[in-house]
Design a protein around this motif. Structure first.
Motif, PDB file in Angstrom:
ATOM      1  N   PRO A   1       0.840  -1.206   0.000  1.00 14.59           N
ATOM      2  CA  PRO A   1       0.000   0.000   0.000  1.00 14.59           C
ATOM      3  C   PRO A   1       0.875   1.256   0.000  1.00 14.59           C
ATOM      4  O   PRO A   1       1.855   1.343   0.747  1.00 14.59           O
ATOM      5  N   LEU A   2       0.488   2.214  -0.846  1.00  9.49           N
ATOM      6  CA  LEU A   2       1.264   3.431  -1.026  1.00  9.49           C
ATOM      7  C   LEU A   2       0.332   4.632  -1.071  1.00  9.49           C
ATOM      8  O   LEU A   2      -0.666   4.622  -1.783  1.00  9.49           O
ATOM      9  N   TRP A   3       0.685   5.646  -0.300  1.00 13.11           N
ATOM     10  CA  TRP A   3      -0.008   6.938  -0.337  1.00 13.11           C
ATOM     11  C   TRP A   3       1.024   7.993  -0.704  1.00 13.11           C
ATOM     12  O   TRP A   3       2.197   7.864  -0.362  1.00 13.11           O
ATOM     13  N   LEU A   4       0.570   9.043  -1.378  1.00 13.31           N
ATOM     14  CA  LEU A   4       1.462  10.102  -1.837  1.00 13.31           C
ATOM     15  C   LEU A   4       1.016  11.453  -1.311  1.00 13.31           C
ATOM     16  O   LEU A   4      -0.177  11.669  -1.078  1.00 13.31           O
ATOM     17  N   PHE A   5       1.984  12.362  -1.159  1.00 11.85           N
ATOM     18  CA  PHE A   5       1.649  13.760  -0.902  1.00 11.85           C
ATOM     19  C   PHE A   5       2.705  14.651  -1.531  1.00 11.85           C
ATOM     20  O   PHE A   5       3.849  14.244  -1.733  1.00 11.85           O
ATOM     21  N   SER A   6       2.272  15.823  -1.897  1.00  7.14           N
ATOM     22  CA  SER A   6       3.150  16.853  -2.448  1.00  7.14           C
ATOM     23  C   SER A   6       2.949  18.102  -1.603  1.00  7.14           C
ATOM     24  O   SER A   6       1.877  18.318  -1.047  1.00  7.14           O
TER      25      SER A   6
ATOM     26  N   ALA B   1      -3.221  26.645  -1.847  1.00 11.40           N
ATOM     27  CA  ALA B   1      -2.851  25.845  -0.687  1.00 11.40           C
ATOM     28  C   ALA B   1      -4.079  25.251  -0.003  1.00 11.40           C
ATOM     29  O   ALA B   1      -3.996  24.189   0.608  1.00 11.40           O
ATOM     30  N   ARG B   2      -5.210  25.911  -0.098  1.00 12.23           N
ATOM     31  CA  ARG B   2      -6.447  25.401   0.509  1.00 12.23           C
ATOM     32  C   ARG B   2      -7.125  24.354  -0.360  1.00 12.23           C
ATOM     33  O   ARG B   2      -7.918  23.562   0.121  1.00 12.23           O
ATOM     34  N   ALA B   3      -6.844  24.361  -1.643  1.00 15.38           N
ATOM     35  CA  ALA B   3      -7.465  23.401  -2.563  1.00 15.38           C
ATOM     36  C   ALA B   3      -6.719  22.072  -2.500  1.00 15.38           C
ATOM     37  O   ALA B   3      -5.527  22.038  -2.203  1.00 15.38           O
ATOM     38  N   ASP B   4      -7.426  20.991  -2.744  1.00 16.88           N
ATOM     39  CA  ASP B   4      -6.755  19.701  -2.846  1.00 16.88           C
ATOM     40  C   ASP B   4      -6.426  19.495  -4.322  1.00 16.88           C
ATOM     41  O   ASP B   4      -7.187  18.902  -5.069  1.00 16.88           O
ATOM     42  N   LEU B   5      -5.295  20.028  -4.719  1.00 10.57           N
ATOM     43  CA  LEU B   5      -4.884  19.944  -6.112  1.00 10.57           C
ATOM     44  C   LEU B   5      -4.496  18.519  -6.466  1.00 10.57           C
ATOM     45  O   LEU B   5      -3.938  17.797  -5.640  1.00 10.57           O
ATOM     46  N   PRO B   6      -4.767  18.109  -7.692  1.00 13.04           N
ATOM     47  CA  PRO B   6      -4.311  16.778  -8.105  1.00 13.04           C
ATOM     48  C   PRO B   6      -2.789  16.760  -8.198  1.00 13.04           C
ATOM     49  O   PRO B   6      -2.141  17.806  -8.244  1.00 13.04           O
ATOM     50  N   ILE B   7      -2.248  15.578  -8.245  1.00  7.88           N
ATOM     51  CA  ILE B   7      -0.806  15.451  -8.406  1.00  7.88           C
ATOM     52  C   ILE B   7      -0.405  16.126  -9.722  1.00  7.88           C
ATOM     53  O   ILE B   7      -1.160  16.086 -10.698  1.00  7.88           O
ATOM     54  N   THR B   8       0.735  16.761  -9.734  1.00  6.45           N
ATOM     55  CA  THR B   8       1.186  17.438 -10.949  1.00  6.45           C
ATOM     56  C   THR B   8       1.507  16.397 -12.025  1.00  6.45           C
ATOM     57  O   THR B   8       1.714  15.214 -11.728  1.00  6.45           O
ATOM     58  N   ALA B   9       1.574  16.842 -13.265  1.00 13.63           N
ATOM     59  CA  ALA B   9       1.892  15.930 -14.368  1.00 13.63           C
ATOM     60  C   ALA B   9       3.240  15.245 -14.129  1.00 13.63           C
ATOM     61  O   ALA B   9       3.386  14.041 -14.348  1.00 13.63           O
ATOM     62  N   HIS B  10       4.206  16.009 -13.634  1.00  9.07           N
ATOM     63  CA  HIS B  10       5.515  15.426 -13.368  1.00  9.07           C
ATOM     64  C   HIS B  10       5.439  14.400 -12.238  1.00  9.07           C
ATOM     65  O   HIS B  10       6.008  13.309 -12.329  1.00  9.07           O
ATOM     66  N   GLY B  11       4.738  14.735 -11.152  1.00  7.37           N
ATOM     67  CA  GLY B  11       4.575  13.785 -10.051  1.00  7.37           C
ATOM     68  C   GLY B  11       3.861  12.521 -10.508  1.00  7.37           C
ATOM     69  O   GLY B  11       4.219  11.406 -10.101  1.00  7.37           O
ATOM     70  N   ALA B  12       2.852  12.678 -11.367  1.00  9.97           N
ATOM     71  CA  ALA B  12       2.127  11.519 -11.898  1.00  9.97           C
ATOM     72  C   ALA B  12       3.046  10.651 -12.749  1.00  9.97           C
ATOM     73  O   ALA B  12       2.973   9.418 -12.696  1.00  9.97           O
ATOM     74  N   GLU B  13       3.915  11.297 -13.496  1.00  6.49           N
ATOM     75  CA  GLU B  13       4.874  10.551 -14.322  1.00  6.49           C
ATOM     76  C   GLU B  13       5.845   9.767 -13.431  1.00  6.49           C
ATOM     77  O   GLU B  13       6.129   8.596 -13.683  1.00  6.49           O
ATOM     78  N   VAL B  14       6.338  10.408 -12.384  1.00  7.32           N
ATOM     79  CA  VAL B  14       7.300   9.778 -11.471  1.00  7.32           C
ATOM     80  C   VAL B  14       6.675   8.573 -10.770  1.00  7.32           C
ATOM     81  O   VAL B  14       7.337   7.562 -10.542  1.00  7.32           O
ATOM     82  N   THR B  15       5.398   8.651 -10.430  1.00 12.29           N
ATOM     83  CA  THR B  15       4.740   7.601  -9.643  1.00 12.29           C
ATOM     84  C   THR B  15       3.851   6.683 -10.483  1.00 12.29           C
ATOM     85  O   THR B  15       3.168   5.821  -9.926  1.00 12.29           O
ATOM     86  N   ALA B  16       3.872   6.850 -11.797  1.00  6.58           N
ATOM     87  CA  ALA B  16       3.041   6.016 -12.681  1.00  6.58           C
ATOM     88  C   ALA B  16       3.335   4.536 -12.460  1.00  6.58           C
ATOM     89  O   ALA B  16       4.480   4.128 -12.310  1.00  6.58           O
ATOM     90  N   GLY B  17       2.262   3.746 -12.408  1.00  3.57           N
ATOM     91  CA  GLY B  17       2.399   2.306 -12.284  1.00  3.57           C
ATOM     92  C   GLY B  17       2.621   1.793 -10.876  1.00  3.57           C
ATOM     93  O   GLY B  17       2.736   0.588 -10.675  1.00  3.57           O
ATOM     94  N   LEU B  18       2.683   2.693  -9.900  1.00  4.84           N
ATOM     95  CA  LEU B  18       2.921   2.258  -8.524  1.00  4.84           C
ATOM     96  C   LEU B  18       1.636   1.895  -7.785  1.00  4.84           C
ATOM     97  O   LEU B  18       1.692   1.319  -6.699  1.00  4.84           O
ATOM     98  N   GLY B  19       0.489   2.239  -8.352  1.00  8.64           N
ATOM     99  CA  GLY B  19      -0.783   1.879  -7.723  1.00  8.64           C
ATOM    100  C   GLY B  19      -1.079   2.621  -6.444  1.00  8.64           C
ATOM    101  O   GLY B  19      -1.673   2.055  -5.524  1.00  8.64           O
ATOM    102  N   ALA B  20      -0.676   3.880  -6.367  1.00 10.85           N
ATOM    103  CA  ALA B  20      -0.927   4.663  -5.149  1.00 10.85           C
ATOM    104  C   ALA B  20      -2.418   4.703  -4.838  1.00 10.85           C
ATOM    105  O   ALA B  20      -3.256   4.846  -5.735  1.00 10.85           O
ATOM    106  N   ILE B  21      -2.731   4.603  -3.570  1.00 13.67           N
ATOM    107  CA  ILE B  21      -4.122   4.614  -3.110  1.00 13.67           C
ATOM    108  C   ILE B  21      -4.698   6.021  -3.160  1.00 13.67           C
ATOM    109  O   ILE B  21      -5.847   6.217  -3.532  1.00 13.67           O
ATOM    110  N   ALA B  22      -3.889   7.015  -2.784  1.00 13.57           N
ATOM    111  CA  ALA B  22      -4.379   8.395  -2.774  1.00 13.57           C
ATOM    112  C   ALA B  22      -3.193   9.347  -2.833  1.00 13.57           C
ATOM    113  O   ALA B  22      -2.047   8.966  -2.593  1.00 13.57           O
TER     114      ALA B  22
END
Length: 179
Positions: free
Chosen positions: A81-86, A95-116
């Motif tokens: 199980p893996l969770w991510l934060f930026s 800062a108050r919004a729950d922004l999605p992971i950036t394109a670069h962060g998504a590329e770095v973590t692609a295929g890891l199956g992060a839960i959130a």
């Protein structure tokens, strides 16, 4: 059953490390066995049931240490199980919004199956050892929302409590030792 959780983080000026420590404290309070470590200091994931991985953002990019960590431990991260934060937005509204992971962060973590994933605000102090242009063009202040950080950690803790993990293997007595 309590999980063994590694909160691994990449940080340049320490702000993301402080977020990782708050997440680790909240997971400990939920009954889990937790350590927070900079990604560059992690030598193995063998002792961990789950991982929370965070990176500071600079120009919407995850830090090099986080990228190297995901490359080095790709198979091990995908197997647990893996969770991510930026962290990084220095704009109070962002800062108050729950922004999605950036394109670069998504590329770095692609295929890891992060839960959130959750993005938290960052911090920039006036005497930060950064390019003076950054200080001139970005707001100075602490934009981290500690309640949101603790809430995300509580979500992780609750999810972990619902998962089954193998019990740690008992230490084996050396040959000829007491039976």
């Amino acid at each position: 059953m309590a999980a063994r959780v590694l909160v691994a983080y990449a940080t340049k000026l320490g702000s993301n490390g402080e977020i990782a420590e708050v997440i680790a404290d909240a997971l400990r309070a939920a009954g889990h066995h937790v350590a927070a470590q900079p990604t560059r200091e992690v030598m193995s994931l063998d002792d961990w049931d789950a991982v929370v991985l965070g990176s500071a953002l600079y120009a919407a990019h995850w830090q090099r240490d986080a990228r190297r960590f995901t490359t080095r431990f790709r198979a091990a991260l995908a197997a647990r199980p893996l969770w991510l934060f930026s962290s990084g937005p220095l704009d109070p509204r962002l800062a108050r919004a729950d922004l999605p992971i950036t394109a670069h962060g998504a590329e770095v973590t692609a295929g890891l199956g992060a839960i959130a994933h959750h993005t938290f605000g960052g911090r920039l102090v006036a005497d930060a050892p950064v390019d003076p242009q950054v200080l001139a063009t970005h707001p100075i202040g602490d934009f981290r929302n500690w309640d949101a950080i603790r809430s995300y950690a509580a979500e992780i803790g609750a999810a972990l409590a619902e998962m089954a993990f193998p019990a740690p293997e008992p230490a084996v007595a050396p040959p000829g030792g007491d039976q």
